[in-house]
Design a protein around this motif. Sequence first.
Motif, PDB file in Angstrom:
ATOM      1  N   UNK A  58       0.864  -1.183   0.000  1.00 23.96           N
ATOM      2  CA  UNK A  58       0.000   0.000   0.000  1.00 23.96           C
ATOM      3  C   UNK A  58       0.895   1.225   0.000  1.00 23.96           C
ATOM      4  N   UNK A  59       0.714   2.091  -1.006  1.00 19.84           N
ATOM      5  CA  UNK A  59       1.491   3.326  -1.030  1.00 19.84           C
ATOM      6  C   UNK A  59       0.826   4.341  -1.937  1.00 19.84           C
ATOM      7  N   UNK A  60       1.258   5.586  -1.791  1.00 17.90           N
ATOM      8  CA  UNK A  60       0.869   6.690  -2.672  1.00 17.90           C
ATOM      9  C   UNK A  60       2.145   7.450  -2.986  1.00 17.90           C
ATOM     10  N   UNK A  61       2.321   7.808  -4.251  1.00 20.04           N
ATOM     11  CA  UNK A  61       3.471   8.629  -4.614  1.00 20.04           C
ATOM     12  C   UNK A  61       3.024   9.707  -5.586  1.00 20.04           C
ATOM     13  N   UNK A  78       0.811   7.907  -8.400  1.00 23.61           N
ATOM     14  CA  UNK A  78       0.393   6.506  -8.394  1.00 23.61           C
ATOM     15  C   UNK A  78      -0.096   6.138  -7.003  1.00 23.61           C
ATOM     16  N   UNK A  79      -1.112   5.275  -6.965  1.00 21.66           N
ATOM     17  CA  UNK A  79      -1.662   4.761  -5.722  1.00 21.66           C
ATOM     18  C   UNK A  79      -1.788   3.256  -5.857  1.00 21.66           C
ATOM     19  N   UNK A  80      -1.328   2.549  -4.842  1.00 13.03           N
ATOM     20  CA  UNK A  80      -1.441   1.082  -4.864  1.00 13.03           C
ATOM     21  C   UNK A  80      -2.076   0.613  -3.568  1.00 13.03           C
ATOM     22  N   UNK A  84      -4.096  -3.910  -6.650  1.00  8.20           N
ATOM     23  CA  UNK A  84      -4.698  -2.923  -7.565  1.00  8.20           C
ATOM     24  C   UNK A  84      -3.879  -1.631  -7.529  1.00  8.20           C
ATOM     25  N   UNK A  85      -3.483  -1.163  -8.709  1.00  6.25           N
ATOM     26  CA  UNK A  85      -2.694   0.058  -8.824  1.00  6.25           C
ATOM     27  C   UNK A  85      -3.363   0.992  -9.825  1.00  6.25           C
ATOM     28  N   UNK A  86      -3.414   2.274  -9.494  1.00  4.46           N
ATOM     29  CA  UNK A  86      -3.922   3.308 -10.395  1.00  4.46           C
ATOM     30  C   UNK A  86      -2.902   4.428 -10.439  1.00  4.46           C
ATOM     31  N   UNK A  87      -2.769   5.038 -11.602  1.00  9.74           N
ATOM     32  CA  UNK A  87      -1.843   6.144 -11.679  1.00  9.74           C
ATOM     33  C   UNK A  87      -1.912   6.859 -13.004  1.00  9.74           C
TER      34      UNK A  87
END
Length: 155
Positions: A58-61, A78-80, A84-87
Amino acid sequence: MYFKVVTTAALVVVAVALPNHLPPQAPVNGYSLPVPPPPPAPAPIYGQPSPPPEPPAMYKLNWLVKDDKSSNDFGHQETRDGGHTEGSYYVLLADGRVQKVTYTVDGEGGYVAVVTYEGEVKPPTPVYTPAPPAPVYTAPTPAPVYAPPPPPVYG
């Protein structure tokens, strides 16, 4: 005699330290040599608790670069959450448009990207730098003319 004993002992140490398997060989005349299987995984130690499973990632960059002097303008966010990852990321292109890529990565669906362009294509502005003035050449000054010395007088 001492040198022979030391040399032989050193060779034995090197031979013992060599790995028990050879690295894969390149094909010889179109035929591959057999490759030994990898060494087996270490046996589990019974009576010891197994390590806990790793938590899902889990992370946000988010990062941006904007430098008007060099015309650099790009960024990424990017968010994971688990699998599931979106960016999205963007870059200012040389023709004046902004290319933006929005993507999702799902464990089942794989990588899915949508590419869009914002703005209008601008023709490049020519950079005019006048040529330096041509050098001016002048005729060289003539070399000085020296008169020959007078002949010697013998007396």
